[in-house]
Design an enzyme around this catalytic site. Sequence first.
Site, PDB file in Angstrom:
ATOM      1  N   LYS A   8     -80.680 -13.711 -71.927  1.00 30.38           N
ATOM      2  CA  LYS A   8     -80.111 -13.090 -70.733  1.00 30.38           C
ATOM      3  C   LYS A   8     -80.205 -11.581 -70.883  1.00 30.38           C
ATOM      4  O   LYS A   8     -80.361 -11.049 -71.996  1.00 30.38           O
ATOM      5  CB  LYS A   8     -78.660 -13.525 -70.512  1.00 30.38           C
ATOM      6  CG  LYS A   8     -77.688 -13.192 -71.647  1.00 30.38           C
ATOM      7  CD  LYS A   8     -77.103 -11.788 -71.561  1.00 30.38           C
ATOM      8  CE  LYS A   8     -76.169 -11.496 -72.742  1.00 30.38           C
ATOM      9  NZ  LYS A   8     -76.029 -10.055 -73.019  1.00 30.38           N
ATOM     10  N   ILE A  91     -83.110 -11.158 -82.791  1.00 31.97           N
ATOM     11  CA  ILE A  91     -81.696 -11.184 -83.172  1.00 31.97           C
ATOM     12  C   ILE A  91     -81.133  -9.767 -83.136  1.00 31.97           C
ATOM     13  O   ILE A  91     -81.819  -8.804 -83.475  1.00 31.97           O
ATOM     14  CB  ILE A  91     -81.553 -11.789 -84.582  1.00 31.97           C
ATOM     15  CG1 ILE A  91     -82.078 -13.223 -84.591  1.00 31.97           C
ATOM     16  CG2 ILE A  91     -80.109 -11.744 -85.059  1.00 31.97           C
ATOM     17  CD1 ILE A  91     -82.230 -13.813 -85.978  1.00 31.97           C
ATOM     18  N   GLY A  92     -79.868  -9.632 -82.728  1.00 29.68           N
ATOM     19  CA  GLY A  92     -79.251  -8.311 -82.636  1.00 29.68           C
ATOM     20  C   GLY A  92     -79.934  -7.445 -81.608  1.00 29.68           C
ATOM     21  O   GLY A  92     -80.051  -6.234 -81.765  1.00 29.68           O
ATOM     22  N   ALA A  93     -80.356  -8.086 -80.515  1.00 33.79           N
ATOM     23  CA  ALA A  93     -81.193  -7.411 -79.530  1.00 33.79           C
ATOM     24  C   ALA A  93     -80.558  -7.318 -78.151  1.00 33.79           C
ATOM     25  O   ALA A  93     -81.197  -6.868 -77.197  1.00 33.79           O
ATOM     26  CB  ALA A  93     -82.535  -8.144 -79.416  1.00 33.79           C
ATOM     27  N   GLY A  94     -79.302  -7.755 -78.021  1.00 34.00           N
ATOM     28  CA  GLY A  94     -78.630  -7.676 -76.733  1.00 34.00           C
ATOM     29  C   GLY A  94     -79.071  -8.713 -75.736  1.00 34.00           C
ATOM     30  O   GLY A  94     -78.835  -8.570 -74.527  1.00 34.00           O
ATOM     31  N   LEU A  95     -79.677  -9.800 -76.208  1.00 35.20           N
ATOM     32  CA  LEU A  95     -80.209 -10.837 -75.325  1.00 35.20           C
ATOM     33  C   LEU A  95     -79.417 -12.135 -75.383  1.00 35.20           C
ATOM     34  O   LEU A  95     -79.751 -13.092 -74.665  1.00 35.20           O
ATOM     35  CB  LEU A  95     -81.680 -11.110 -75.670  1.00 35.20           C
ATOM     36  CG  LEU A  95     -82.620  -9.917 -75.515  1.00 35.20           C
ATOM     37  CD1 LEU A  95     -84.023 -10.263 -76.024  1.00 35.20           C
ATOM     38  CD2 LEU A  95     -82.687  -9.449 -74.066  1.00 35.20           C
ATOM     39  N   GLY A  98     -78.459 -16.058 -79.942  1.00 30.41           N
ATOM     40  CA  GLY A  98     -77.654 -16.976 -80.746  1.00 30.41           C
ATOM     41  C   GLY A  98     -76.640 -17.719 -79.906  1.00 30.41           C
ATOM     42  O   GLY A  98     -76.399 -18.921 -80.110  1.00 30.41           O
ATOM     43  N   SER A  99     -76.051 -17.027 -78.938  1.00 31.05           N
ATOM     44  CA  SER A  99     -75.094 -17.671 -78.035  1.00 31.05           C
ATOM     45  C   SER A  99     -75.771 -18.750 -77.201  1.00 31.05           C
ATOM     46  O   SER A  99     -75.206 -19.822 -76.970  1.00 31.05           O
ATOM     47  CB  SER A  99     -74.452 -16.626 -77.115  1.00 31.05           C
ATOM     48  OG  SER A  99     -73.687 -15.704 -77.850  1.00 31.05           O
ATOM     49  N   ALA A 100     -76.983 -18.471 -76.750  1.00 31.21           N
ATOM     50  CA  ALA A 100     -77.731 -19.456 -75.982  1.00 31.21           C
ATOM     51  C   ALA A 100     -78.025 -20.696 -76.814  1.00 31.21           C
ATOM     52  O   ALA A 100     -77.895 -21.836 -76.335  1.00 31.21           O
ATOM     53  CB  ALA A 100     -79.027 -18.850 -75.465  1.00 31.21           C
ATOM     54  N   ASP A 132     -70.067 -14.326 -75.079  1.00 28.60           N
ATOM     55  CA  ASP A 132     -71.013 -14.569 -73.985  1.00 28.60           C
ATOM     56  C   ASP A 132     -71.624 -15.967 -74.034  1.00 28.60           C
ATOM     57  O   ASP A 132     -72.495 -16.294 -73.233  1.00 28.60           O
ATOM     58  CB  ASP A 132     -72.112 -13.504 -73.966  1.00 28.60           C
ATOM     59  CG  ASP A 132     -72.923 -13.465 -75.264  1.00 28.60           C
ATOM     60  OD1 ASP A 132     -72.591 -14.209 -76.206  1.00 28.60           O
ATOM     61  OD2 ASP A 132     -73.879 -12.672 -75.328  1.00 28.60           O
TER      62      ASP A 132
END
Length: 269
Positions: A8, A91-95, A98-100, A132
């Site tokens: 996202k 990872i750690g990219a504001g996308l 991991g949550s998805a 998120d």
Amino acid sequence: MLVFPNAKINIGLNIVEKRPDGFHNIESCFYPVGWSDALEITLAETFSFHADGIAIPGNAEDNLCTKAYQMLRRDFQLTPVKIHLLKTVPIGAGLGGGSADAAFTIRALNQLFELNISIAEQEHYARQIGSDCAFFIRNKPVYCFEKGDQFDNIDVNIAGKWIVLVNPGIHISTVDAYSGVVAKRSTENLRTILREPIIEWRGRVRNDFEATLFKKYPLLEEVKEKLYSLGAEYAAMSGSGSTLFGIFGGEQNLKQHFPDFRLWQGFLK
């Protein structure tokens, strides 16, 4: 069962205030994009988690997919499964990658074991994993508030636009992103602005993390300005991570302009 957890972007991100519990209240628009991992869950004699692709920090027991399975197993009679994740979203990219993965694990287990968990209940489980994470249960554009785990409908019309996501490979932790940020309420109403044509967003739809992270990582600002120079109608950093995105009126092919970075491009739905 094979599913494809998608990323996202944040369109606007205002850090409103710091909460007594140490988290921050925010307001943002979460919008799903097509950059996806691949997640396979199959029945097995013993539980296992394995990941390929981009290396994921930590061990299998700490992975969010494992946590999602163990959380549901406490409330339902789940037999062991094998979870195989092909990680392609940075990872750690504001996308929210991991949550998805965790949210899609909940969705897939619900379907695989015919648990009949309602959407609202799935969101409740997802909120226990990450702020998120619950977004990816419904996986549609929303206005988010509080910790980023409460949602409302939003009127934003960018379906059919072309988006380019550029990740320069800088890993930014949540702690790193929030250090130095001063929480304050925006003088403009994000939901109102996003109803306007996208060409009106520049300079008004802001990501509050950019002010500090652009100073610490000048490359991020350079990528944003390059997206504008290449014709983006709007460009910004996504979330608290290092991915920049540009939204264009028509199809582009910008791979040659960012040869050293991870890049994904496609139409918005």
